[in-house]
Design a protein around this motif. Structure first.
Motif, short mmCIF file in Angstrom:
data_model
loop_
_atom_site.label_atom_id
_atom_site.label_comp_id
_atom_site.label_asym_id
_atom_site.label_seq_id
_atom_site.Cartn_x
_atom_site.Cartn_y
_atom_site.Cartn_z
N ILE A 215 0.84 -1.21 0.00
CA ILE A 215 0.00 0.00 0.00
C ILE A 215 0.87 1.25 0.00
CG2 ILE A 215 -1.66 1.34 1.37
CD1 ILE A 215 -2.90 -1.09 -0.04
N LEU A 216 1.97 1.20 0.76
CA LEU A 216 2.85 2.37 0.86
C LEU A 216 4.29 1.90 0.76
CD1 LEU A 216 2.68 5.48 2.94
CD2 LEU A 216 4.62 4.02 3.41
N GLU A 217 5.09 2.64 -0.03
CA GLU A 217 6.51 2.28 -0.16
C GLU A 217 7.36 3.55 -0.18
OE1 GLU A 217 9.34 -0.62 -2.87
OE2 GLU A 217 7.29 -0.22 -3.52
N ALA A 218 8.36 3.56 0.69
CA ALA A 218 9.35 4.64 0.72
C ALA A 218 10.65 4.08 0.18
CB ALA A 218 9.55 5.14 2.15
N ARG A 219 11.23 4.79 -0.78
CA ARG A 219 12.48 4.31 -1.40
C ARG A 219 13.56 5.37 -1.25
NH1 ARG A 219 10.03 2.28 -7.23
NH2 ARG A 219 8.86 0.46 -6.47
N ASN A 220 14.55 5.06 -0.44
CA ASN A 220 15.75 5.92 -0.29
C ASN A 220 15.39 7.39 -0.06
OD1 ASN A 220 16.44 3.82 -2.85
ND2 ASN A 220 17.74 3.70 -1.04
N ILE A 221 14.52 7.63 0.91
CA ILE A 221 14.11 9.02 1.18
C ILE A 221 15.14 9.72 2.07
CG2 ILE A 221 12.41 10.42 2.44
CD1 ILE A 221 10.24 8.74 1.14
N ASN A 222 15.61 10.87 1.58
CA ASN A 222 16.50 11.75 2.34
C ASN A 222 15.82 13.10 2.46
OD1 ASN A 222 19.07 10.12 2.55
ND2 ASN A 222 18.77 10.09 0.34
N LYS A 223 16.02 13.74 3.61
CA LYS A 223 15.40 15.04 3.84
C LYS A 223 16.41 15.96 4.52
CE LYS A 223 12.24 18.23 4.90
NZ LYS A 223 11.64 19.10 3.90
N TYR A 224 16.49 17.18 4.03
CA TYR A 224 17.38 18.19 4.61
C TYR A 224 16.55 19.37 5.10
CZ TYR A 224 21.10 15.70 2.10
OH TYR A 224 21.96 14.74 1.64
N PHE A 225 16.94 19.94 6.22
CA PHE A 225 16.44 21.27 6.60
C PHE A 225 17.52 22.27 6.20
CE2 PHE A 225 13.74 19.51 10.36
CZ PHE A 225 12.70 19.26 9.48
N ASP B 162 4.67 17.21 2.71
CA ASP B 162 6.00 17.78 2.45
C ASP B 162 6.55 17.12 1.19
OD1 ASP B 162 8.61 18.65 2.40
OD2 ASP B 162 9.10 18.01 4.44
N THR B 163 6.85 17.93 0.19
CA THR B 163 7.34 17.38 -1.08
C THR B 163 8.83 17.70 -1.31
OG1 THR B 163 6.56 19.36 -2.20
CG2 THR B 163 5.07 17.48 -2.19
N ASP B 164 9.45 18.34 -0.33
CA ASP B 164 10.85 18.74 -0.47
C ASP B 164 11.77 17.65 0.11
OD1 ASP B 164 13.25 20.07 -0.72
OD2 ASP B 164 12.94 21.37 1.02
N TYR B 165 11.95 16.58 -0.68
CA TYR B 165 12.80 15.47 -0.22
C TYR B 165 13.43 14.79 -1.43
CZ TYR B 165 8.70 12.69 -1.61
OH TYR B 165 7.65 12.14 -2.32
N GLU B 166 14.43 14.00 -1.17
CA GLU B 166 15.03 13.17 -2.23
C GLU B 166 14.51 11.75 -2.05
OE1 GLU B 166 19.17 13.40 -1.36
OE2 GLU B 166 19.36 15.48 -2.01
N GLY B 167 14.39 11.01 -3.15
CA GLY B 167 13.92 9.63 -3.08
C GLY B 167 12.53 9.53 -3.68
N GLU B 168 11.87 8.41 -3.41
CA GLU B 168 10.57 8.18 -4.02
C GLU B 168 9.58 7.65 -3.00
OE1 GLU B 168 8.76 6.60 -8.21
OE2 GLU B 168 10.52 5.55 -7.45
N LEU B 169 8.35 8.13 -3.13
CA LEU B 169 7.24 7.67 -2.31
C LEU B 169 6.15 7.13 -3.24
CD1 LEU B 169 5.44 7.54 0.29
CD2 LEU B 169 4.80 9.92 -0.19
N LEU B 170 5.70 5.91 -2.95
CA LEU B 170 4.59 5.34 -3.73
C LEU B 170 3.43 5.04 -2.78
CD1 LEU B 170 7.43 3.96 -5.01
CD2 LEU B 170 5.75 3.24 -6.68
N ILE B 171 2.24 5.47 -3.16
CA ILE B 171 1.03 5.15 -2.43
C ILE B 171 0.11 4.40 -3.38
CG2 ILE B 171 -1.01 6.08 -1.26
CD1 ILE B 171 0.76 8.41 -0.31
N ASP B 172 -0.29 3.20 -2.99
CA ASP B 172 -1.14 2.36 -3.85
C ASP B 172 -0.46 2.16 -5.21
OD1 ASP B 172 -3.36 0.81 -4.13
OD2 ASP B 172 -4.70 2.45 -4.72
N ASN B 173 0.87 1.96 -5.16
CA ASN B 173 1.70 1.69 -6.34
C ASN B 173 1.81 2.85 -7.32
OD1 ASN B 173 2.47 -1.05 -5.73
ND2 ASN B 173 0.32 -1.57 -6.08
N ILE B 174 1.45 4.05 -6.88
CA ILE B 174 1.59 5.23 -7.75
C ILE B 174 2.61 6.18 -7.12
CG2 ILE B 174 0.39 7.25 -8.70
CD1 ILE B 174 -2.19 5.44 -8.58
N SER B 175 3.57 6.61 -7.91
CA SER B 175 4.60 7.51 -7.41
C SER B 175 4.01 8.89 -7.13
CB SER B 175 5.74 7.65 -8.42
OG SER B 175 6.67 8.61 -7.95
#
Length: 225
Positions: free
Chosen positions: A5-15, A58-71
Motif C-alpha cells: 500500500i505504501l513504499e518509501a524508497r531511499n528518502i533523504n530530507k534536509y532542513f 512535504d514534497t521537499d525530499y530526495e527519493g521516491e514515495l509510492l502510495i497504492d503503487n503510484i509515485s
C-alpha cells in the motif's frame, strides 16, 4: 504476494536553516495491505518529519514515495490534495473536530469534499462508520459535547469515510488516558484484522507499539534494523 500500500524508497530530507542539516537518511520500507505498523523513536528522531513526507504534505525530499503503487514524486499540489482526501485517512493527537457541527456532519466532511457520492450516500456511509465504532448514538450531538475519548473515535470514523488505502496517525493516543488509549488501540487492531485496513501510526507509547504487527524504530533520522 501481499499488496504493498505504501513504499518509501531511499528518502533523504534536509532542513536548510541556514545551513543544510540532514534529518532523514536513506529511509526505505514498505507497508502491506492490512498491516498495523508503529513508527517509534525518541523526540527529534525524525518520525513526524517522515510522516509529513509519507502523507504527501512535504514534497521537499530526495527519493521516491509510492502510495497504492503510484509515485507521488513531481505530482502537482491539486493531485496530491486529492490523494490525501481519497487514499489517506488522518488521525492526529488533537481531533480537529468542528465544534459547531454535529458528529455526523464532522464525519461526512471529507466525503462531501471528495464528491464521489451524493450527500445522502455520504451520510449513509458516515452512519455505517459510527456504527462500526459503536458510537452511532453520538451522531446528532455537537462535537463540543463529547468527551476526549469520544472525540478521538469520531476522528477515526472521519478518517474512514472515504475508505482510504491507509490510515496515518500522529500520536493518536497522546492526549488520552489509559482506558481511552486502550479503546483506540482495540479499534485500530480490529480495523486491521477484520477489515484489512492498513495503519501507520507514529507513537511514543511503547506499550501501544509493542502490540502492533510491526515496529519501525527510528533514531537520528535513520531506521534501525
Amino acid at each position: 504476494m501481499a499488496d504493498i500500500i505504501l513504499e518509501a524508497r531511499n528518502i533523504n530530507k534536509y532542513f536548510h536553516d541556514p545551513v543544510d542539516v540532514k534529518v532523514l537518511s536513506d529511509i526505505t520500507f514498505s507497508v502491506n495491505k492490512g498491516e498495523f505498523v508503529a513508527v517509534t523513536g525518541k523526540s527529534g528522531c525524525g518520525k513526524s518529519t517522515l510522516l509529513y513526507i509519507l502523507s504527501t504534505m512535504d514534497t521537499d525530499y530526495e527519493g521516491e514515495l509510492l502510495i497504492d503503487n503510484i509515485s507521488m514524486v513531481n505530482k502537482p499540489e491539486p493531485a496530491l490534495a486529492r490523494v490525501r482526501n481519497e487514499k489517506i485517512g488522518f488521525v492526529f493527537q488533537f481531533h480537529y473536530l468542528l465544534n459547531e457541527f454535529s458528529v455526523l456532519h464532522n464525519v461526512m466532511l471529507p466525503g462531501l469534499k471528495l464528491n464521489r457520492y451524493p450527500e445522502q450516500e455520504v451520510e449513509h456511509r458516515a452512519i455505517e462508520k459510527l456504527n462500526m465504532l459503536g458510537i452511532e448514538k453520538l451522531a446528532h450531538k455537537k462535537a463540543n459535547q463529547l468527551s476526549g475519548g469520544e472525540k478521538q473515535r469520531v476522528a477515526i470514523a472521519r478518517a474512514l469515510i472515504n475508505d482510504p488505502c491507509i490510515i496515518m496517525g500522529d500520536e493518536p493516543t497522546g492526549n488520552l488516558d489509559k482506558k481511552n488509549s486502550e479503546i483506540v488501540f482495540d479499534i485500530f487492531k480490529r480495523l486491521a484484522e477484520e477489515y484489512q485496513q492498513t495503519l501507520l501510526i507514529v507513537t511514543h507509547d511503547q506499550e501501544f507499539a509493542s502490540r502492533t504487527h510491526r515496529i519501525i524504530q527510528m533514531e537520528d533520522g535513520k531506521i534501525l534494523l
